[in-house]
Scaffold this active site. Structure first.
Site, PDB file in Angstrom:
ATOM      1  N   LYS A 193       0.830  -1.245   0.006  1.00 26.73           N
ATOM      2  CA  LYS A 193      -0.027   0.073   0.240  1.00 26.73           C
ATOM      3  C   LYS A 193       0.939   1.383  -0.059  1.00 26.73           C
ATOM      4  O   LYS A 193       0.438   2.440  -0.451  1.00 26.73           O
ATOM      5  CB  LYS A 193      -0.737   0.019   1.093  1.00 26.73           C
ATOM      6  CG  LYS A 193      -1.687   1.216   1.358  1.00 26.73           C
ATOM      7  CD  LYS A 193      -2.884   1.402   0.071  1.00 26.73           C
ATOM      8  CE  LYS A 193      -3.714   2.436   0.393  1.00 26.73           C
ATOM      9  NZ  LYS A 193      -3.619   3.864   1.141  1.00 26.73           N
ATOM     10  N   GLU A 200       0.645   6.716  -6.794  1.00 26.79           N
ATOM     11  CA  GLU A 200      -0.628   7.787  -6.832  1.00 26.79           C
ATOM     12  C   GLU A 200       0.270   9.018  -6.761  1.00 26.79           C
ATOM     13  O   GLU A 200      -0.514  10.020  -7.518  1.00 26.79           O
ATOM     14  CB  GLU A 200      -1.487   7.644  -5.596  1.00 26.79           C
ATOM     15  CG  GLU A 200      -2.606   8.253  -5.426  1.00 26.79           C
ATOM     16  CD  GLU A 200      -3.358   8.043  -4.112  1.00 26.79           C
ATOM     17  OE1 GLU A 200      -3.110   9.025  -3.257  1.00 26.79           O
ATOM     18  OE2 GLU A 200      -3.999   6.898  -3.991  1.00 26.79           O
TER      19      GLU A 200
END
Length: 350
Positions: A193, A200
């Site tokens: 993550k 991102e």
């Protein structure tokens, strides 16, 4: 996804994502006990058939054994809450940290909880405020047998196989196609993550930079300053375009190589506010980008895009101001260059 294996889960932390995780679980047929320091957040979910708790002791007492506890808290307070919680739990209970914890902290916490015979899992959770309807992508770390025990929970939270077209050539089987993945031992879920969020950062920066270049494609129409301190625009005739940035974002959503959910969100933001005048451009970073860059350095993996996007966020918060002042000072010292006054601030039309 409605389950035929109803389980009970306790949720600590009822912010936007914590509350919506509870709602998605209850819609899927699971039972939830909820606790938050904000009593109104608890009351809101009790009104939707969750079982509320007044404090951690009450919370633990209302959970069936073996207890399943999900923490959805800011990284800064997760450790403190876990320290209070562990003394109330019993052997065989399981704790899932679904926040954005540093994966190295997971390794330490899993080791500590093991001394109490309490299982620890880390679960990177992606989906934001849209996850209630779309489902959440889950990246899980921990012991295989405990992950398997809680699979009905993960399966309900995840988007399900219908959320995306099957990948051509991918062998059938596994849970990744359902939207959740057991990535490895303690810390592996948050490691994946962490890198997800680093990617991102880079993707968001590229979209923002590209659309900013398009927004300034009319630079040749502006009055050109002619002095020794300004690089001239070589060919003003090449920059005479008044292009509607919001419409570009919209067309890029449809059939282009860079169409994506982030582009969808970009188009939505620009449709609401073409000049984005309600934003100052002060861009926060919550840690994952930094940790990704640190991992890249330690692994020796070049990651210039992610690193530059992180530094861009630092710059947006004025953290490069002293650097810029010193650069101006040095130009003055070695070349007698006078610092030009910044242009007056222009408030975009609302």
């Amino acid at each position: 996804m409605t389950t035929d294996q109803s389980m009970q889960l306790g949720m600590i932390g009822l912010g936007r994502m914590g509350s919506n995780l509870v709602r998605r679980l209850m819609r899927g047929g699971h039972r939830c006990v909820v606790y938050d320091v904000n009593a109104s957040a608890v009351a809101s979910l009790v009104a939707e058939n969750a079982t509320g708790a007044n404090d951690l002791q009450d919370f633990v007492a209302k959970l069936e054994r073996p207890r399943n506890v999900w923490l959805m808290l800011p990284a800064a307070i997760t450790g403190r809450t876990l320290d209070q919680l562990v003394d109330l739990l019993e052997p065989g209970d399981a704790v899932i940290d679904g926040g954005n914890t540093y994966y190295r902290d997971d390794i330490v916490r899993a080791r500590h909880l093991a001394t109490h015979q309490v299982h620890y899992m880390d679960c990177g959770t992606s989906g934001g405020i849209w996850g209630l309807e779309r489902g959440y992508c889950l990246m899980i770390g921990g012991q295989t047998e405990v992950v398997q025990r809680l699979e009905p929970i993960f399966r309900t939270i995840a988007p399900g196989a219908g959320a995306a077209e099957p990948t051509p050539g991918r062998p059938p089987g596994g849970t990744a196609q359902e939207g959740y993945l057991h990535c490895g031992s303690a810390g592996a879920g948050h490691f994946v993550k962490m890198v997800h969020n680093g990617i991102e950062y880079g993707m968001m920066a590229a979209i923002a930079e590209g659309l900013s270049i398009i927004k300034h494609a009319n630079a040749g129409k502006e009055e050109q300053v002619t002095d020794a301190e300004t690089t001239p625009l070589t060919d003003p005739e090449a920059y005479q375009y008044d292009i509607n940035v919001a419409e570009v974002a919209e067309v890029w959503r449809r059939g282009s190589v860079i169409s994506s959910w982030l582009m969808d969100l970009t188009a939505t933001a620009l449709a609401k506010s073409p000049e984005l005048s309600e934003f100052t451009g002060h861009v926060s970073d919550s840690g994952e980008g930094r940790w990704t860059v640190l991992a890249a350095v330690e692994e020796g993996v070049p990651s210039p895009v992610i690193t530059a996007s992180l530094f861009q966020r630092f710059e947006s918060r004025g953290l490069g101001e002293f650097t810029a002042r010193l650069l101006s000072a040095l130009r003055s010292e070695f070349g007698g260059h006078a610092e030009k006054a910044p242009p007056p601030a222009v408030t975009p039309p609302r």
